[in-house]
Write a protein that holds these residues in place. Structure first.
Motif, PDB file in Angstrom:
ATOM      1  N   ALA A 188       0.854  -1.190   0.000  1.00 14.02           N
ATOM      2  CA  ALA A 188       0.000   0.000   0.000  1.00 14.02           C
ATOM      3  C   ALA A 188       0.889   1.239   0.000  1.00 14.02           C
ATOM      4  CB  ALA A 188      -0.910   0.004   1.224  1.00 14.02           C
ATOM      5  N   SER A 189       0.635   2.146  -0.924  1.00 16.04           N
ATOM      6  CA  SER A 189       1.423   3.374  -1.040  1.00 16.04           C
ATOM      7  C   SER A 189       0.513   4.517  -1.449  1.00 16.04           C
ATOM      8  CB  SER A 189       2.542   3.202  -2.070  1.00 16.04           C
ATOM      9  OG  SER A 189       2.004   2.894  -3.349  1.00 16.04           O
ATOM     10  N   ALA A 190       1.027   5.731  -1.374  1.00 17.12           N
ATOM     11  CA  ALA A 190       0.233   6.914  -1.746  1.00 17.12           C
ATOM     12  C   ALA A 190       0.402   7.277  -3.204  1.00 17.12           C
ATOM     13  CB  ALA A 190       0.627   8.092  -0.858  1.00 17.12           C
ATOM     14  N   SER A 191       1.325   6.621  -3.904  1.00 18.83           N
ATOM     15  CA  SER A 191       1.537   6.888  -5.324  1.00 18.83           C
ATOM     16  C   SER A 191       1.914   5.590  -6.012  1.00 18.83           C
ATOM     17  CB  SER A 191       2.641   7.940  -5.521  1.00 18.83           C
ATOM     18  OG  SER A 191       3.845   7.516  -4.907  1.00 18.83           O
ATOM     19  N   PRO A 192       1.663   5.483  -7.323  1.00 15.50           N
ATOM     20  CA  PRO A 192       1.980   4.242  -8.043  1.00 15.50           C
ATOM     21  C   PRO A 192       3.468   3.929  -8.024  1.00 15.50           C
ATOM     22  CG  PRO A 192       0.525   5.656  -9.333  1.00 15.50           C
ATOM     23  CD  PRO A 192       1.019   6.489  -8.183  1.00 15.50           C
ATOM     24  N   LEU A 193       3.765   2.633  -8.039  1.00 15.02           N
ATOM     25  CA  LEU A 193       5.149   2.169  -8.076  1.00 15.02           C
ATOM     26  C   LEU A 193       5.392   1.499  -9.425  1.00 15.02           C
ATOM     27  CD1 LEU A 193       5.322   0.644  -4.500  1.00 15.02           C
ATOM     28  CD2 LEU A 193       6.397   2.763  -5.247  1.00 15.02           C
ATOM     29  N   ASP A 194       6.291   2.058 -10.204  1.00 19.92           N
ATOM     30  CA  ASP A 194       6.572   1.541 -11.540  1.00 19.92           C
ATOM     31  C   ASP A 194       7.627   0.444 -11.432  1.00 19.92           C
ATOM     32  OD1 ASP A 194       6.723   1.131 -14.226  1.00 19.92           O
ATOM     33  OD2 ASP A 194       7.963   2.907 -14.648  1.00 19.92           O
ATOM     34  N   ALA A 195       7.157  -0.759 -11.117  1.00 16.19           N
ATOM     35  CA  ALA A 195       8.086  -1.879 -10.953  1.00 16.19           C
ATOM     36  C   ALA A 195       7.314  -3.184 -11.098  1.00 16.19           C
ATOM     37  CB  ALA A 195       8.749  -1.815  -9.574  1.00 16.19           C
ATOM     38  N   PRO A 196       7.973  -4.241 -11.577  1.00  8.43           N
ATOM     39  CA  PRO A 196       7.310  -5.555 -11.614  1.00  8.43           C
ATOM     40  C   PRO A 196       7.036  -6.030 -10.196  1.00  8.43           C
ATOM     41  CG  PRO A 196       9.647  -5.746 -12.166  1.00  8.43           C
ATOM     42  CD  PRO A 196       9.344  -4.288 -12.113  1.00  8.43           C
ATOM     43  N   PRO A 197       6.086  -6.939 -10.018  1.00  7.85           N
ATOM     44  CA  PRO A 197       5.686  -7.362  -8.670  1.00  7.85           C
ATOM     45  C   PRO A 197       6.839  -7.813  -7.778  1.00  7.85           C
ATOM     46  CG  PRO A 197       4.128  -8.189 -10.286  1.00  7.85           C
ATOM     47  CD  PRO A 197       5.245  -7.576 -11.065  1.00  7.85           C
ATOM     48  N   ASP A 198       7.813  -8.521  -8.344  1.00 11.40           N
ATOM     49  CA  ASP A 198       8.899  -9.032  -7.509  1.00 11.40           C
ATOM     50  C   ASP A 198       9.940  -7.976  -7.165  1.00 11.40           C
ATOM     51  OD1 ASP A 198       9.886  -8.816 -10.081  1.00 11.40           O
ATOM     52  OD2 ASP A 198      10.992 -10.709 -10.030  1.00 11.40           O
ATOM     53  N   GLN A 199       9.772  -6.747  -7.700  1.00  6.56           N
ATOM     54  CA  GLN A 199      10.701  -5.667  -7.404  1.00  6.56           C
ATOM     55  C   GLN A 199      10.065  -4.529  -6.611  1.00  6.56           C
ATOM     56  OE1 GLN A 199      14.074  -5.620  -8.150  1.00  6.56           O
ATOM     57  NE2 GLN A 199      13.686  -7.774  -8.672  1.00  6.56           N
ATOM     58  N   VAL A 200       8.763  -4.658  -6.315  1.00  9.36           N
ATOM     59  CA  VAL A 200       8.035  -3.564  -5.662  1.00  9.36           C
ATOM     60  C   VAL A 200       8.623  -3.240  -4.293  1.00  9.36           C
ATOM     61  CG1 VAL A 200       5.828  -2.947  -4.604  1.00  9.36           C
ATOM     62  CG2 VAL A 200       5.881  -3.877  -6.913  1.00  9.36           C
ATOM     63  N   ILE A 201       8.864  -4.255  -3.479  1.00 12.61           N
ATOM     64  CA  ILE A 201       9.390  -4.015  -2.129  1.00 12.61           C
ATOM     65  C   ILE A 201      10.795  -3.432  -2.204  1.00 12.61           C
ATOM     66  CG2 ILE A 201      10.040  -5.129   0.045  1.00 12.61           C
ATOM     67  CD1 ILE A 201       7.752  -7.107  -0.420  1.00 12.61           C
ATOM     68  N   ALA A 202      11.597  -3.907  -3.138  1.00 10.24           N
ATOM     69  CA  ALA A 202      12.957  -3.381  -3.280  1.00 10.24           C
ATOM     70  C   ALA A 202      12.941  -1.896  -3.613  1.00 10.24           C
ATOM     71  CB  ALA A 202      13.706  -4.161  -4.360  1.00 10.24           C
ATOM     72  N   ARG A 203      11.932  -1.435  -4.366  1.00  9.36           N
ATOM     73  CA  ARG A 203      11.850  -0.025  -4.742  1.00  9.36           C
ATOM     74  C   ARG A 203      11.492   0.882  -3.560  1.00  9.36           C
ATOM     75  NH1 ARG A 203      11.081   0.784 -10.371  1.00  9.36           N
ATOM     76  NH2 ARG A 203      12.465  -0.717 -11.401  1.00  9.36           N
ATOM     77  N   CYS A 204      11.112   0.291  -2.439  1.00 15.44           N
ATOM     78  CA  CYS A 204      10.681   1.090  -1.276  1.00 15.44           C
ATOM     79  C   CYS A 204      11.768   1.202  -0.213  1.00 15.44           C
ATOM     80  CB  CYS A 204       9.416   0.484  -0.679  1.00 15.44           C
ATOM     81  SG  CYS A 204       7.979   0.558  -1.769  1.00 15.44           S
ATOM     82  N   GLU A 205      12.997   0.953  -0.577  1.00 17.58           N
ATOM     83  CA  GLU A 205      14.079   1.001   0.411  1.00 17.58           C
ATOM     84  C   GLU A 205      14.198   2.369   1.069  1.00 17.58           C
ATOM     85  OE1 GLU A 205      18.869   0.046   0.834  1.00 17.58           O
ATOM     86  OE2 GLU A 205      17.865  -0.204  -1.115  1.00 17.58           O
ATOM     87  N   ALA A 206      13.955   3.441   0.314  1.00 22.65           N
ATOM     88  CA  ALA A 206      14.099   4.792   0.860  1.00 22.65           C
ATOM     89  C   ALA A 206      12.833   5.285   1.557  1.00 22.65           C
ATOM     90  CB  ALA A 206      14.488   5.763  -0.248  1.00 22.65           C
ATOM     91  N   ALA A 207      11.770   4.490   1.522  1.00 23.23           N
ATOM     92  CA  ALA A 207      10.489   4.942   2.069  1.00 23.23           C
ATOM     93  C   ALA A 207      10.421   4.732   3.579  1.00 23.23           C
ATOM     94  CB  ALA A 207       9.340   4.189   1.398  1.00 23.23           C
ATOM     95  N   ASP A 208       9.564   5.505   4.236  1.00 26.70           N
ATOM     96  CA  ASP A 208       9.174   5.198   5.612  1.00 26.70           C
ATOM     97  C   ASP A 208       8.175   4.050   5.566  1.00 26.70           C
ATOM     98  OD1 ASP A 208      10.694   7.213   6.850  1.00 26.70           O
ATOM     99  OD2 ASP A 208       9.151   8.707   6.412  1.00 26.70           O
ATOM    100  N   TRP A 209       8.220   3.197   6.594  1.00 25.06           N
ATOM    101  CA  TRP A 209       7.350   2.028   6.619  1.00 25.06           C
ATOM    102  C   TRP A 209       6.392   2.096   7.812  1.00 25.06           C
ATOM    103  CZ3 TRP A 209       6.711  -2.396   3.596  1.00 25.06           C
ATOM    104  CH2 TRP A 209       7.533  -2.459   2.451  1.00 25.06           C
ATOM    105  N   ILE A 210       5.230   1.491   7.619  1.00 22.51           N
ATOM    106  CA  ILE A 210       4.248   1.307   8.683  1.00 22.51           C
ATOM    107  C   ILE A 210       4.133  -0.198   8.910  1.00 22.51           C
ATOM    108  CG2 ILE A 210       1.879   1.745   9.449  1.00 22.51           C
ATOM    109  CD1 ILE A 210       1.793   3.946   7.225  1.00 22.51           C
ATOM    110  N   THR A 211       4.431  -0.642  10.106  1.00 27.76           N
ATOM    111  CA  THR A 211       4.367  -2.070  10.409  1.00 27.76           C
ATOM    112  C   THR A 211       3.428  -2.311  11.587  1.00 27.76           C
ATOM    113  OG1 THR A 211       6.132  -2.156  12.074  1.00 27.76           O
ATOM    114  CG2 THR A 211       6.806  -2.236   9.757  1.00 27.76           C
ATOM    115  N   ALA A 212       3.149  -3.579  11.835  1.00 27.24           N
ATOM    116  CA  ALA A 212       2.417  -3.960  13.040  1.00 27.24           C
ATOM    117  C   ALA A 212       3.363  -3.885  14.237  1.00 27.24           C
ATOM    118  CB  ALA A 212       1.847  -5.356  12.891  1.00 27.24           C
ATOM    119  N   SER A 213       2.836  -4.150  15.405  1.00 30.71           N
ATOM    120  CA  SER A 213       3.637  -4.085  16.629  1.00 30.71           C
ATOM    121  C   SER A 213       4.739  -5.142  16.607  1.00 30.71           C
ATOM    122  CB  SER A 213       2.759  -4.313  17.860  1.00 30.71           C
ATOM    123  OG  SER A 213       1.752  -3.336  17.943  1.00 30.71           O
TER     124      SER A 213
END
Length: 299
Positions: free
Chosen positions: A174-199
């Motif tokens: 889930a993101s606020a803007s589209p991610l231009d990446a194939p499915p297996d690269q989506v998480i890798a493209r978020c290295e610089a992002a802030d993350w929201i996780t569970a406890s």
């Protein structure tokens, strides 16, 4: 004659490792657990426990007796199921444990179906920390429970419990803007992002951390939120990205972009070993299977 209630305490000590943990799980005082285990030793006529200072561990004879206790308790579950089946009627309380998204997306339809088929049953639903479900089932506080695991966080087997698969679902970034990446690269493209996780300590938190580590980095966690609707609200507000299961995306607010990633979450039905043939457990399991929402794969 060995007393079944004391054998249960021995089984729990073998599983939990400390008298304090057994006492907490079964709502006894530690001194009461110790006293009952001392009586069991006298009944057995051989040492069952080895004491080193404040620590206690089972002797070889104690471990062997604990294995027999496990088998006896499983047979007791089978006997109970046969007795209920002989009465040819389901009635009374059915205590169900669940996690929040299943309580919202799966259980309501299942309870409607259960009521239609078995109107005398009285389902009683409790949201419960997944880490506590095994204890609650083994202690007899629950009859059946919905649990889940993830590709990166498989469910560990628990002595005395049986798990049956129910359904599986996809995970989304889930993101606020589209991610231009194939499915297996989506998480890798978020290295610089802030993350929201569970406890921390939850399976969902571990899944996110391990998924990012598999992509080559450790996520920078900004918010720790357990409720997926709140997670999605924060994502829409530009506060970070998050991994969310399919049934957690039903209330995604405007401005949320959901990108499917190659991770699965599996929901399962857990009950005490030997209890799979219990008519009430079989009834709720059947109702759950008939109520799997669209978008989830029945297993």
């Amino acid at each position: 004659m060995l007393e079944l209630r004391r054998l249960r305490l021995l089984r729990e000590l073998d599983h939990r490792g400390t008298i304090a943990a057994v006492a907490q799980a079964l709502a006894f005082s530690p001194s009461a657990v110790s006293q009952q285990l001392a009586v069991l030793e006298r009944e057995a006529g051989v040492p069952l426990l080895e004491r080193t200072g404040r620590r206690v561990r089972l002797t070889p004879a104690g471990r062997n007796l604990a294995r027999h206790a496990e088998a006896l308790l499983e047979r007791l579950e089978l006997a109970s199921a046969e007795l209920i089946d002989a009465r040819r009627g389901l009635a009374g309380p059915l205590r169900i444990g669940t996690f929040p998204t299943a309580a919202r997306a799966i259980l309501p339809a299942a309870l409607i179906e259960l009521s239609r088929r078995h109107p005398a049953l009285e389902p009683m639903v409790s949201e419960i920390d997944p880490a506590a479900i095994g204890d609650a089932l083994r202690a007899g506080e629950l009859d059946v429970a919905l649990i889940h695991d993830y590709d990166f966080v498989p469910q560990a087997s628990t002595p005395g419990l049986t798990v049956a698969p129910l359904c599986a679902e996809s995970m989304y970034l889930a993101s606020a803007s589209p991610l231009d990446a194939p499915p297996d690269q989506v998480i890798a493209r978020c290295e610089a992002a802030d993350w929201i996780t569970a406890s921390p300590g939850t399976a969902c938190h571990q899944m996110t951390i391990r998924a990012c580590q598999a992509a080559g980095y450790t996520p920078r966690v900004r918010h720790r939120i357990d409720e997926f609707s709140t997670v999605l609200a924060l994502v829409a507000a530009g506060q970070g990205v998050a991994l969310v299961p399919h049934i957690g995306t039903f209330d995604a607010p405007p401005g949320t972009v959901l990108t499917r990633v190659p991770i699965r979450r599996r929901t399962k039905v857990a009950f005490r070993s030997g209890g799979g043939g219990h008519p009430a457990v079989a009834a709720i399991t059947e109702a759950l299977r008939s109520s799997v929402p669209v978008g989830l794969d029945a297993e």
